[in-house]
Design an enzyme around this catalytic site. Structure first.
Site, PDB file in Angstrom:
ATOM      1  N   TYR A   1     -12.053  40.851  86.362  1.00 44.75           N
ATOM      2  CA  TYR A   1     -13.170  40.075  86.905  1.00 44.75           C
ATOM      3  C   TYR A   1     -14.493  40.735  86.580  1.00 44.75           C
ATOM      4  O   TYR A   1     -14.611  41.965  86.619  1.00 44.75           O
ATOM      5  CB  TYR A   1     -13.071  39.980  88.430  1.00 44.75           C
ATOM      6  CG  TYR A   1     -12.091  38.971  88.947  1.00 44.75           C
ATOM      7  CD1 TYR A   1     -12.416  37.625  89.035  1.00 44.75           C
ATOM      8  CD2 TYR A   1     -10.830  39.369  89.379  1.00 44.75           C
ATOM      9  CE1 TYR A   1     -11.518  36.701  89.540  1.00 44.75           C
ATOM     10  CE2 TYR A   1      -9.922  38.451  89.892  1.00 44.75           C
ATOM     11  CZ  TYR A   1     -10.273  37.115  89.966  1.00 44.75           C
ATOM     12  OH  TYR A   1      -9.384  36.204  90.466  1.00 44.75           O
TER      13      TYR A   1
ATOM     14  N   TYR B   1      -3.108  39.876  86.843  1.00 44.32           N
ATOM     15  CA  TYR B   1      -3.610  41.222  87.137  1.00 44.32           C
ATOM     16  C   TYR B   1      -2.862  41.829  88.316  1.00 44.32           C
ATOM     17  O   TYR B   1      -2.348  41.117  89.169  1.00 44.32           O
ATOM     18  CB  TYR B   1      -5.128  41.216  87.376  1.00 44.32           C
ATOM     19  CG  TYR B   1      -5.630  40.381  88.534  1.00 44.32           C
ATOM     20  CD1 TYR B   1      -5.614  40.868  89.835  1.00 44.32           C
ATOM     21  CD2 TYR B   1      -6.168  39.122  88.319  1.00 44.32           C
ATOM     22  CE1 TYR B   1      -6.095  40.113  90.891  1.00 44.32           C
ATOM     23  CE2 TYR B   1      -6.664  38.361  89.371  1.00 44.32           C
ATOM     24  CZ  TYR B   1      -6.618  38.853  90.648  1.00 44.32           C
ATOM     25  OH  TYR B   1      -7.093  38.098  91.684  1.00 44.32           O
TER      26      TYR B   1
ATOM     27  N   ARG C   1      -0.815  39.317  90.494  1.00 42.60           N
ATOM     28  CA  ARG C   1      -1.218  37.924  90.708  1.00 42.60           C
ATOM     29  C   ARG C   1      -0.858  37.108  89.469  1.00 42.60           C
ATOM     30  O   ARG C   1      -1.171  37.510  88.357  1.00 42.60           O
ATOM     31  CB  ARG C   1      -2.742  37.816  90.904  1.00 42.60           C
ATOM     32  CG  ARG C   1      -3.341  38.474  92.138  1.00 42.60           C
ATOM     33  CD  ARG C   1      -2.788  37.995  93.469  1.00 42.60           C
ATOM     34  NE  ARG C   1      -2.415  36.594  93.606  1.00 42.60           N
ATOM     35  CZ  ARG C   1      -3.249  35.581  93.825  1.00 42.60           C
ATOM     36  NH1 ARG C   1      -4.531  35.776  93.924  1.00 42.60           N
ATOM     37  NH2 ARG C   1      -2.799  34.362  93.966  1.00 42.60           N
TER      38      ARG C   1
ATOM     39  N   HIS D   1      -4.463  32.612  87.641  1.00 43.25           N
ATOM     40  CA  HIS D   1      -4.953  31.644  88.631  1.00 43.25           C
ATOM     41  C   HIS D   1      -6.450  31.468  88.483  1.00 43.25           C
ATOM     42  O   HIS D   1      -7.157  32.339  87.973  1.00 43.25           O
ATOM     43  CB  HIS D   1      -4.612  32.098  90.055  1.00 43.25           C
ATOM     44  CG  HIS D   1      -5.292  33.381  90.452  1.00 43.25           C
ATOM     45  ND1 HIS D   1      -4.780  34.615  90.097  1.00 43.25           N
ATOM     46  CD2 HIS D   1      -6.431  33.626  91.131  1.00 43.25           C
ATOM     47  CE1 HIS D   1      -5.592  35.562  90.558  1.00 43.25           C
ATOM     48  NE2 HIS D   1      -6.610  34.996  91.177  1.00 43.25           N
TER      49      HIS D   1
ATOM     50  N   HIS E   1      -9.693  30.318  91.009  1.00 46.28           N
ATOM     51  CA  HIS E   1     -10.133  30.014  92.375  1.00 46.28           C
ATOM     52  C   HIS E   1     -10.987  28.747  92.345  1.00 46.28           C
ATOM     53  O   HIS E   1     -11.827  28.585  91.446  1.00 46.28           O
ATOM     54  CB  HIS E   1     -10.964  31.166  92.932  1.00 46.28           C
ATOM     55  CG  HIS E   1     -10.209  32.461  93.057  1.00 46.28           C
ATOM     56  ND1 HIS E   1      -9.616  32.866  94.234  1.00 46.28           N
ATOM     57  CD2 HIS E   1      -9.938  33.437  92.153  1.00 46.28           C
ATOM     58  CE1 HIS E   1      -9.031  34.046  94.048  1.00 46.28           C
ATOM     59  NE2 HIS E   1      -9.213  34.420  92.798  1.00 46.28           N
TER      60      HIS E   1
END
Ligand SMILES: [Fe+3]
Lengths: 244, 226
Positions: free
Chosen positions: A110, A149, A159, A162, A164
């Site tokens: 991120y 990640y 995870r 995905h 959000h």
């Protein structure tokens, strides 16, 4: 003075959503209210909500391939078209509502000052986008498929890929943040955050599907993700007399 | 997932679609909703920075607080959304009478009523500036005391939490507020009262209110299923 007659939204089905306390998702343990939520009949405070228009966003905010990239460059990763519609529980389109997304880059990293994962930052990828639905409730983003990640929960928790998603609807009662996953990802079933949702059918509702018909040949793969917000009763009769 | 669009006239089913299930906003919510706070500049304008612009009528206030978890530690990655009426008790929304036709009840230009609030990553403190809302018409002709609606999301919160901030210096309005009166354990009503900070509120500076939110444990804030 005349006031809007509250036309109530359907009660949220709390068994379809994750419970506040879901111990396999460890952070929820100390951040979950333990006393029951107090049920509130809708008033103007719940049936109204912020409205957004084209002035709030810019053309290209929904193109994550270009909204942070240096001129002439592209982010690394699998190019995807993410599209779908925002509907309510009555299957009616929700037009002109703000949809915002954020995600990791193809390495699972991120662009956030608090993310220290070893995956490389991509100088051409910011990782956020926003758009308004059209009059049929449709929305679309161009982006790259995010990477999986690791995260500190269990020692070896990952995870699944995905994105959000944040949606407003037209009432504060419809406000929703969720995450979408990608069809076929083996990490979905192993994810403690996915598994906060008790009903497997509800999990299926978070999986974006490969949309081969909307896929752009020689360019990008399409995934379709429809979003359902709370629906509203069309009250024909008041159920209580004034003053009760 | 892909859902069929059912035109109205075909809609005989009593089984409506299911609401999309919620998932936590996670630790990096700022990237999506407040990228400047995540550490980068991408949008011309970030949304939710101005709840009540300079043109909005009413008393200027600032609300300061922190959100605490069940261990008493401040939640340092919280995002709160604010939704409130203007000083006349009206929401800027198409269903507010007069809105869109310039009628007397539409809200003034520059009053947005909505904002986004981010906690400080080190201390967990947050604050926002706005105007004090007026009382709002409630159900069955009863009026509600001035209040600000809050929606709280963070890592570890699976479904956004709804609560309301009322003002401790409105004892009469609060005493007859139909929502506060729903709270059976009367001492819990105080969890929804923002306390005026003494010595604030001069002509130049806004009045400051303190409002802490407790997710769990002693003094757990009252949260609503709205
Ligand atoms: Fe994430």
């Amino acid at each position: 003075m005349t006031r809007p007659k509250p036309t109530d939204y359907y009660a949220r089905d709390r068994r379809w959503h994750p419970p506040a306390y879901a111990p396999d998702y460890k952070t929820s343990v100390s951040r979950s209210p333990r006393l029951p939520l107090l049920s509130l009949e809708n008033t103007a405070s719940e049936i109204t909500g912020p409205t957004f228009g084209q002035n709030d966003i810019a053309v290209g905010d929904n193109d994550l391939l270009s909204n942070f990239a240096r001129p002439g460059e592209n982010p690394i990763g699998e190019r995807i078209l993410l599209h779908g519609r925002v509907l309510d529980e009555n299957a009616r389109p929700v037009p002109n509502t703000l949809v915002e997304i954020w995600q990791a880059n193809a390495s699972g990293r991120y662009r956030h000052k608090k993310d220290g994962y070893i995956g490389a930052l991509d100088p051409n990828f910011g990782g956020c986008g926003r758009t308004l639905t059209d009059d049929q409730g449709a929305y679309a983003f161009r982006t790259i498929k995010p990477g999986a990640y690791p995260w500190r929960n269990g020692l070896n928790d990952w995870r699944p890929a995905h994105i959000h998603v944040s949606v407003f609807g037209h009432a504060f009662a419809q406000r929703l943040i969720t995450q979408l996953y990608f069809e076929g990802d083996p990490l979905i079933a192993r994810c403690p955050i996915v598994n906060t949702i008790p009903d497997p059918a509800a999990v299926q509702q978070l999986i974006a599907r490969l949309d081969i018909n909307e896929t752009l040949p020689l360019d990008m793969i399409a995934y379709r993700f429809d979003i359902v917000l709370r629906g509203r009763r069309s009250t024909l009769f008041e159920n209580r007399m004034e003053g009760n | 997932m892909t859902l069929p669009y059912r035109p109205h006239f075909l809609q005989q089913s009593l089984t409506p679609l299911k609401e999309t299930p919620s998932q936590t906003a996670g630790p990096y919510v700022h990237i999506g909703l407040a990228p400047g706070d995540a550490g980068f500049q991408i949008y011309d304008t970030e949304l939710g920075q101005d709840i009540a612009g300079p043109n909005a009528a009413g008393d200027r206030i600032r609300v300061e607080g922190r959100v605490f978890d069940g261990t008493g530690a401040p939640v340092r990655d919280v995002l709160i959304e604010v939704w409130q009426a203007n000083a006349a008790g009206l929401y800027p929304h198409p269903e507010t009478p007069g809105t869109g036709d310039g009628g007397p009840e539409s809200t003034e230009n520059g009053f947005r009523g909505w904002g986004r609030v981010i906690s400080n990553f080190e201390s967990g403190s947050w604050s926002f500036d706005t105007i004090k809302p007026g009382g709002v018409a409630g159900r069955n002709g009863r009026s509600m005391a001035p209040h600000i609606n809050l929606w709280i999301v963070a890592r570890g919160i699976n479904v956004g939490l709804n609560t309301r901030l009322y003002f401790a210096d409105e004892p009469d309005a609060n005493a007859s507020d139909p929502v506060l009166n729903l709270i059976e354990q009367t001492d819990r009503r105080a969890t929804l009262l923002a306390q005026p900070v003494s010595g604030t509120g001069s002509a130049q500076n806004p009045r400051v209110y303190q409002f802490d939110i407790h997710l769990q444990g002693p003094g757990e804030t009252v949260f609503f299923d709205i």
